[in-house]
Design a protein around this motif. Sequence first.
Motif, mmCIF file in Angstrom:
data_model
loop_
_atom_site.group_PDB
_atom_site.id
_atom_site.type_symbol
_atom_site.label_atom_id
_atom_site.label_comp_id
_atom_site.label_asym_id
_atom_site.label_seq_id
_atom_site.Cartn_x
_atom_site.Cartn_y
_atom_site.Cartn_z
ATOM 1 N N GLY A 136 24.764 -30.209 -14.767
ATOM 2 C CA GLY A 136 25.313 -30.058 -13.582
ATOM 3 C C GLY A 136 26.353 -31.381 -13.598
ATOM 4 O O GLY A 136 26.420 -32.486 -14.272
ATOM 5 N N ASP A 137 27.081 -31.725 -12.450
ATOM 6 C CA ASP A 137 27.995 -32.643 -12.228
ATOM 7 C C ASP A 137 27.422 -34.038 -12.246
ATOM 8 O O ASP A 137 27.888 -35.081 -12.571
ATOM 9 N N ASP A 138 26.086 -34.143 -11.609
ATOM 10 C CA ASP A 138 25.356 -35.170 -11.538
ATOM 11 C C ASP A 138 24.213 -35.227 -12.502
ATOM 12 O O ASP A 138 23.328 -36.507 -12.541
ATOM 13 N N GLY A 139 24.199 -34.691 -13.469
ATOM 14 C CA GLY A 139 23.265 -34.636 -14.368
ATOM 15 C C GLY A 139 22.582 -33.300 -14.659
ATOM 16 O O GLY A 139 23.004 -32.307 -14.188
ATOM 17 N N ARG A 140 21.372 -33.464 -15.108
ATOM 18 C CA ARG A 140 20.522 -31.878 -15.301
ATOM 19 C C ARG A 140 20.084 -31.171 -14.240
ATOM 20 O O ARG A 140 19.368 -31.959 -13.512
ATOM 21 N N GLU A 141 20.528 -29.929 -13.770
ATOM 22 C CA GLU A 141 20.094 -29.597 -12.724
ATOM 23 C C GLU A 141 19.359 -28.017 -13.110
ATOM 24 O O GLU A 141 19.327 -27.748 -14.450
ATOM 25 N N ALA A 142 18.729 -27.538 -12.313
ATOM 26 C CA ALA A 142 18.056 -26.341 -12.819
ATOM 27 C C ALA A 142 17.930 -25.234 -11.405
ATOM 28 O O ALA A 142 17.893 -25.690 -10.210
ATOM 29 N N PHE A 143 17.912 -24.010 -11.595
ATOM 30 C CA PHE A 143 17.753 -23.176 -10.682
ATOM 31 C C PHE A 143 16.058 -22.795 -10.717
ATOM 32 O O PHE A 143 15.490 -22.525 -12.040
ATOM 33 N N VAL A 144 15.179 -23.223 -9.697
ATOM 34 C CA VAL A 144 13.821 -23.391 -9.756
ATOM 35 C C VAL A 144 13.171 -22.176 -9.156
ATOM 36 O O VAL A 144 11.855 -22.305 -9.227
ATOM 37 N N GLY A 145 13.663 -21.187 -8.505
ATOM 38 C CA GLY A 145 12.846 -20.021 -7.838
ATOM 39 C C GLY A 145 11.771 -20.864 -6.968
ATOM 40 O O GLY A 145 12.315 -21.516 -6.007
ATOM 41 N N ASP A 146 10.628 -20.342 -7.039
ATOM 42 C CA ASP A 146 9.633 -20.826 -6.142
ATOM 43 C C ASP A 146 8.537 -22.036 -6.774
ATOM 44 O O ASP A 146 7.539 -21.886 -6.160
ATOM 45 N N VAL A 147 9.230 -22.620 -7.820
ATOM 46 C CA VAL A 147 8.201 -23.586 -8.322
ATOM 47 C C VAL A 147 8.197 -24.718 -7.227
ATOM 48 O O VAL A 147 7.022 -25.041 -6.878
ATOM 49 N N ILE A 148 9.171 -25.108 -6.699
ATOM 50 C CA ILE A 148 9.057 -26.211 -5.391
ATOM 51 C C ILE A 148 10.198 -25.703 -4.452
ATOM 52 O O ILE A 148 10.946 -25.102 -4.773
ATOM 53 N N LEU A 149 9.743 -25.885 -3.238
ATOM 54 C CA LEU A 149 10.705 -25.279 -2.054
ATOM 55 C C LEU A 149 10.826 -26.545 -1.280
ATOM 56 O O LEU A 149 10.022 -27.315 -1.050
ATOM 57 N N PRO A 150 11.799 -26.567 -0.389
ATOM 58 C CA PRO A 150 12.325 -27.819 0.564
ATOM 59 C C PRO A 150 11.235 -27.959 1.721
ATOM 60 O O PRO A 150 11.375 -29.010 1.970
ATOM 61 N N LYS A 151 11.114 -26.916 2.139
ATOM 62 C CA LYS A 151 10.505 -26.932 3.601
ATOM 63 C C LYS A 151 9.093 -26.492 3.740
ATOM 64 O O LYS A 151 8.208 -26.937 4.648
#
Length: 328
Positions: free
Chosen positions: A175-190
């Motif tokens: 990504g623009d700021d480094g390595r990014e990922a689509f993570v599904g439900d590995v971790i969730l924000p809330k």
Amino acid sequence: MERIRLGNTVFEGRNNAYLIPGDRPTLVDVGVATDSVRHDVRDGLQAAGYEVSDLEAIVLTHWHADHTGLAGELQAESGASVYVHADDAGIVAGDPEALAEERDIRDRRFSEWGIPDGPLDEVTSFLDGHDELQGDRVDVTPVEDGDRIAAGDDELEVVHFPGHAAGLSAFAFDGDDGREAFVGDVILPKYTPNVGGADLRVDRPLETYLDSLARLADQNFARAWPGHRDPIDDPAERARVIAEHHRERTRRVLSVLDEHGPADAWTVSAHLFGDLSNIHILHGPGEAFAHLDHLVAEGVIERDGTEYVAAAGDVAVDELVPVPETKR
């Protein structure tokens, strides 16, 4: 990359699909198979200048219907290749043997957990009453950890993070700021992804998930794009917080056994979560089971039939439930 926000009135929380534009237009996750979500997907694609027929690849993070439900019909319309980890491929494809195996494990677990007849009828009716949300059968291309998938103008790297589901995988990219990922439900924000009930095929579900959290933290992703809600700007820290949550839950499970004596998974769940309905009748005792199973494997408690019995003496919970160190 464009985030397409999807409604979800059946399961908890709004879903995300992600469009990767370019020479090989790719969709990451597709939402549940309902009319409203169909409109959400099509509207999101059109807002980005694409039609379903433009899709050349569909990448699925795991087998749950709120991530895969529309894959079959989108594939039929577009001819897109559909990729999912090999451990989830059979269920996504609608393979009768894979579906029967999952159902057999479910029936066995429900009996082992001690779910009473009333809640058992309710959760069984809920699960069996939403079979159509899985959508049409899919011609899947199985992938494994470390594989690369051409997407947009670049590639996605498969990173396997089992626990919430056996085949749950992230898809990493630069990504623009480094390595990014689509993570599904590995971790969730809330909230924390369910472990133990979300995929009954996973052996040692808590240990498996904790290992995945540690591995995710080691990836040092600059950003994670989850299957629900908003982006996570410090994925390693979020993994640490979720591991701490499970450490505290382990303490609570031990307290329940200490205070109330031998108990099955349903009874422990009742002390942890109170009354449950619909899908939570699966997730509550499933999470209790994940912790009880972990404690048995570590020799901290014993299982006697369907009941779990606390052992005497102090327990070093911090050693039983490791929390990953994060890089600052």
